[in-house]
Scaffold this motif. Sequence first.
Motif, PDB file in Angstrom:
ATOM      1  N   ASP A   1       0.845  -1.421  -0.037  1.00 14.74           N
ATOM      2  CA  ASP A   1       0.032  -0.069   0.135  1.00 14.74           C
ATOM      3  C   ASP A   1       0.977   1.317   0.123  1.00 14.74           C
ATOM      4  O   ASP A   1       0.364   2.456  -0.306  1.00 14.74           O
ATOM      5  N   LEU A   2       1.818   1.137   0.486  1.00 17.43           N
ATOM      6  CA  LEU A   2       2.980   2.481   0.388  1.00 17.43           C
ATOM      7  C   LEU A   2       3.561   2.413  -1.031  1.00 17.43           C
ATOM      8  O   LEU A   2       4.210   3.524  -1.315  1.00 17.43           O
TER       9      LEU A   2
ATOM     10  N   ARG B   1     -14.070   9.361  -5.882  1.00 22.31           N
ATOM     11  CA  ARG B   1     -14.294   8.087  -5.059  1.00 22.31           C
ATOM     12  C   ARG B   1     -12.599   7.845  -4.857  1.00 22.31           C
ATOM     13  O   ARG B   1     -12.327   7.357  -3.696  1.00 22.31           O
ATOM     14  N   ALA B   2     -11.741   8.031  -5.652  1.00 19.32           N
ATOM     15  CA  ALA B   2     -10.166   7.420  -5.606  1.00 19.32           C
ATOM     16  C   ALA B   2      -9.633   8.416  -4.491  1.00 19.32           C
ATOM     17  O   ALA B   2      -8.732   8.169  -3.867  1.00 19.32           O
ATOM     18  N   GLN B   3     -10.121   9.621  -4.141  1.00 16.90           N
ATOM     19  CA  GLN B   3      -9.570  10.550  -3.382  1.00 16.90           C
ATOM     20  C   GLN B   3      -9.692   9.835  -1.864  1.00 16.90           C
ATOM     21  O   GLN B   3      -8.844  10.157  -1.137  1.00 16.90           O
ATOM     22  N   LYS B   4     -10.732   9.217  -1.708  1.00 16.19           N
ATOM     23  CA  LYS B   4     -11.096   8.471  -0.529  1.00 16.19           C
ATOM     24  C   LYS B   4     -10.013   7.471  -0.068  1.00 16.19           C
ATOM     25  O   LYS B   4      -9.867   6.884   0.912  1.00 16.19           O
ATOM     26  N   ALA B   5      -9.380   6.743  -1.110  1.00 11.55           N
ATOM     27  CA  ALA B   5      -8.409   5.967  -0.964  1.00 11.55           C
ATOM     28  C   ALA B   5      -7.094   6.477  -0.707  1.00 11.55           C
ATOM     29  O   ALA B   5      -6.285   5.545  -0.344  1.00 11.55           O
ATOM     30  N   PHE B   6      -6.922   7.903  -0.539  1.00 10.31           N
ATOM     31  CA  PHE B   6      -5.471   8.190  -0.206  1.00 10.31           C
ATOM     32  C   PHE B   6      -5.416   8.273   1.338  1.00 10.31           C
ATOM     33  O   PHE B   6      -6.457   8.835   1.954  1.00 10.31           O
TER      34      PHE B   6
ATOM     35  N   GLY C   1      -3.679  10.003 -12.109  1.00  8.05           N
ATOM     36  CA  GLY C   1      -3.456   9.927 -10.602  1.00  8.05           C
ATOM     37  C   GLY C   1      -2.403   8.935 -10.290  1.00  8.05           C
ATOM     38  O   GLY C   1      -2.295   7.928 -11.186  1.00  8.05           O
ATOM     39  N   SER C   2      -2.170   9.091  -9.024  1.00  5.27           N
ATOM     40  CA  SER C   2      -1.356   7.869  -8.510  1.00  5.27           C
ATOM     41  C   SER C   2      -2.143   6.705  -7.975  1.00  5.27           C
ATOM     42  O   SER C   2      -3.377   6.968  -7.427  1.00  5.27           O
ATOM     43  N   ALA C   3      -1.689   5.372  -8.182  1.00  7.87           N
ATOM     44  CA  ALA C   3      -2.391   4.342  -7.815  1.00  7.87           C
ATOM     45  C   ALA C   3      -1.500   3.414  -7.041  1.00  7.87           C
ATOM     46  O   ALA C   3      -0.323   3.244  -7.189  1.00  7.87           O
TER      47      ALA C   3
ATOM     48  N   GLU D   1      -5.228  -0.232  -3.410  1.00 10.38           N
ATOM     49  CA  GLU D   1      -6.275   0.044  -2.864  1.00 10.38           C
ATOM     50  C   GLU D   1      -6.931   0.849  -4.103  1.00 10.38           C
ATOM     51  O   GLU D   1      -8.246   0.697  -4.343  1.00 10.38           O
ATOM     52  N   LEU D   2      -6.181   1.638  -4.807  1.00 11.64           N
ATOM     53  CA  LEU D   2      -6.843   2.331  -6.004  1.00 11.64           C
ATOM     54  C   LEU D   2      -7.102   1.266  -7.040  1.00 11.64           C
ATOM     55  O   LEU D   2      -8.038   1.664  -7.612  1.00 11.64           O
TER      56      LEU D   2
END
Length: 195
Positions: free
Chosen positions: A82-83, A114-119, A145-147, A150-151
């Motif tokens: 995840d990092l 929705r993807a912003q919530k995964a950060f 964006g960055s993935a 989780e993304l």
Amino acid sequence: MIQECRGPSRRTGGRLSCEAKASSTTLSRVPRASFRRGPDLLLAFTIFNYFRFQNFKGWQERLPFALLGFSEMVRSKRMFCDLCWNDTRITVEQRGNDETKQVIEAALGLFCDRAQKAFYVQELSSDSKRSRSGWRLSSSLTAEGSANPELMRYMKDLFEGELATIASRTGAINRVQVDLISEEFEAKIHIGRGD
């Protein structure tokens, strides 16, 4: 318990014998589910996960459009962590009219939200060489964006959900291309003292 006694017999050497036996009424008072709860839950869990896996297996082949680049992203060297992040681009190739293009743009916009919530919200550590990019629309048919892993789950939901619905109802999506536009990088987080 019921005590059953028998008179003298050859088997008992001429003595009176008594045996304690459990009655069927005593055992019927114990709830049957208490004996079987563990194995039943394990069996239900196994069956549930079997069907879940059967549904998951081959999901990319069931999409009504070609999905390119997603498998390569999943197989990249450290995308299980995840990092670890990659800058990523999702491009939809469509053959519909302007109205269909607007619907696809709206679906990509919802994905970006929705993807912003995964950060994760932890503060980045000072020794991180790069930072993550939030998801945004770079054009009406492209999101960037960055993935991280989780993304990727959010991406799968986008492909199976909104984009698959649009493609099956309109036939307007030819393919979806996922491109890694950077080398993998680690975004270390700062862990406080817990005060």
